[in-house]
Write an enzyme that holds these catalytic residues in place. Sequence first.
Site, PDB file in Angstrom:
ATOM      1  CE  LYS A 119      -4.078  -1.936   2.302  1.00  0.00           C
ATOM      2  NZ  LYS A 119      -3.635  -3.314   2.461  1.00  0.00           N
ATOM      3  CD  GLU A 203      -5.196   5.779   3.837  1.00  0.00           C
ATOM      4  OE1 GLU A 203      -6.351   5.345   3.671  1.00  0.00           O
ATOM      5  OE2 GLU A 203      -4.315   5.668   2.975  1.00  0.00           O
ATOM      6  NE  ARG A 295      -6.195  -9.969  -3.159  1.00  0.00           N
ATOM      7  CZ  ARG A 295      -7.428  -9.611  -2.812  1.00  0.00           C
ATOM      8  NH1 ARG A 295      -8.459  -9.980  -3.545  1.00  0.00           N
ATOM      9  NH2 ARG A 295      -7.640  -8.857  -1.754  1.00  0.00           N
TER      10      ARG A 295
END
Length: 671
Positions: A119, A203, A295
């Site tokens: 990430k 974040e 994926r």
Amino acid sequence: MTSSFKSVLIANRGEIACRVIRTCRRLGIRTVAVYSEADATAQHVRLADIAYPIGGPRPADSYLRGDAIIEVALRSGAQAIHPGYGFLSENADFADAVERAGLVFIGPSADSMRRMGSKAGAKELMSARGVPVVPGYTGEDQDAALLAREAGRIGFPLMIKAAHGGGGKGMRIVRSAAEFGANLESCQREARNAFGRERVLLERYIEQPRHIEFQVFGDRHGNIVHLNERECSAQRRYQKVLEETPSPFVTPELRARMGEAAVEAARALDYVNAGTVEFIVGPAGDFYFMEINTRLQVEHPVTEMVLGLDLVELQLRVAAGEELPASLIRNKSIPANGHAIELRLYAEDPDQGFLPGSGRLDKLRLPAASEHVRIDAGAVEGDTVTIFYDPMIAKLIVWDSTREAALVRMREALAACDIVGPKSNVEFLERLVRHPAIVEGRIDTGYLDRHLDEFVGVADSDEPAALFAAATAWLLHEETEIPQLARVSGDPHSPWAQADGWRLGHPGRRIVALSGRGERVEISAHGSHGSYLLEHGEQRCKVVHAALRDGWLGADFDGITRRWRVSIDNDRVSVHDGMHRHAYLHAPAFAYAADTTTSGDRLVAPMPGRVVVVKASAGDEVAAGQELLVMEAMKMELSLKAPRAGHIESVQAVAGDFVEADAVLVRLIQP
């Protein structure tokens, strides 16, 4: 198919393994399955052409053993490995090892995974490409003091996220500096247990956001396209609950901008195969990059339903070196046809904090598949939901020409579901698809957590009518069942073979005792063979013309004709009026009622699992509700708290212990 693949190994389990096997079979490709000790009789093992055991029941001992999986692929003659989703599907080291072994990894390159699977790395990439990102910290320095300082710089509320996570695991919302330390520790521990790496990123938390993701696809010829968006805003604790496409929120202009951003991210990496770019979208339509999943996603069937594609087949063709279809390349996407919605049917108890369940599926009835209804399941009736993996039973996917019609299809599909065994979330899902926030398309990612009381612990309406319907169904069932049993007995003419309540000189009276939601209810019944007078307290109901046929009860209740879907299994009777379901257990009319008072001097394991943290010792003084242990079960952390204030007499577990359900973990000194 022009692919040279003759045999493919599926390095996964459950519904995704079954899904890949079925696509391979349609394409004439031989399939190889792998399985753990807990999955020896699982459906993917039964479906595959050949299956090999690879270790113990825990993922670390089986499905996360890349070396064992590759060894099976080489031994079985498989030429490619499909990773499914979860486990090793986003593990770059595994993808590298597959390629080194001379096999094809059906997914992106290891380099793409390393740059996008993290990430933190993905956010940095997107920022460099000019895509909006949420303010945060993605550095490798994971010193707790540094992270606390960065949290203060970013501002609260903020989110802590496992850098290598997914599926809602390893995520915490923190609203003040005082909460940060404990949440960081818990998040890192969960990330370490679930993904093997405890790195986190921070974040800013966007209030009331929507979660909208774009399916992207690239081939080895430099073509990259997006396959429109999926909205996944209905979430509970970051776990997706309902997914749909197209999004009721996204306008054509917003779709174009977000789609371009998703394709740009993939193009920067020369991305190959299936991927998903996920965005946080604010109420005003401002969007921010969230993460990239390298994926296939659990919710991919909704995309397939509206586009008429098989994304697994597309994965296989791209991995074999084929170019994406010309229609996709030419249009950069495909216009959606109609609307599709997906729900995940889990073995869990929403009324007990969505506690995961386990056990044998004594009965599993799902709606019949059709052009409007699709079932992706990894279990059938008689299978066992184990404690070692995600407790998903099946995915229900519906399609229709409009969103409104698709919601109706989903309500009908849920009404046709019936599960006996572990508790399920069917009733929760039925309330969800009727809730105004869903119907009006205005749900955000935090709505369920903020308003959970609107979905769980709610007494469904029309309870008296449901009771009388259940009693009627049971009476009809009993009147049919007892004579049938008598006919095969040694005395078919016995007076005990009658179930009509007949008495000499006066009308018969029977007691139908039903229990539901922990309460026993007695209904007095006069009459037989479809005509009854039912009484419960001050309530009375006259039933005539009652008949039970093919799982449906039809009857005239106090002059109003009603129809109920009915299921009777042993002593369980459930009724569904098309809006609400009610399930009861039939009990003997006259039975001893034991004292149900429970002691507050013990803390027991709510389900089988592993103790990961012990926070108390013998002799400690504790407050009511104080966290004493943390358990891990079915990829979830469960916080176990003191039932009352007092002193601890003994702690009967240590970190690392595997405990069974109802095992006593802590004893308090009796007052």
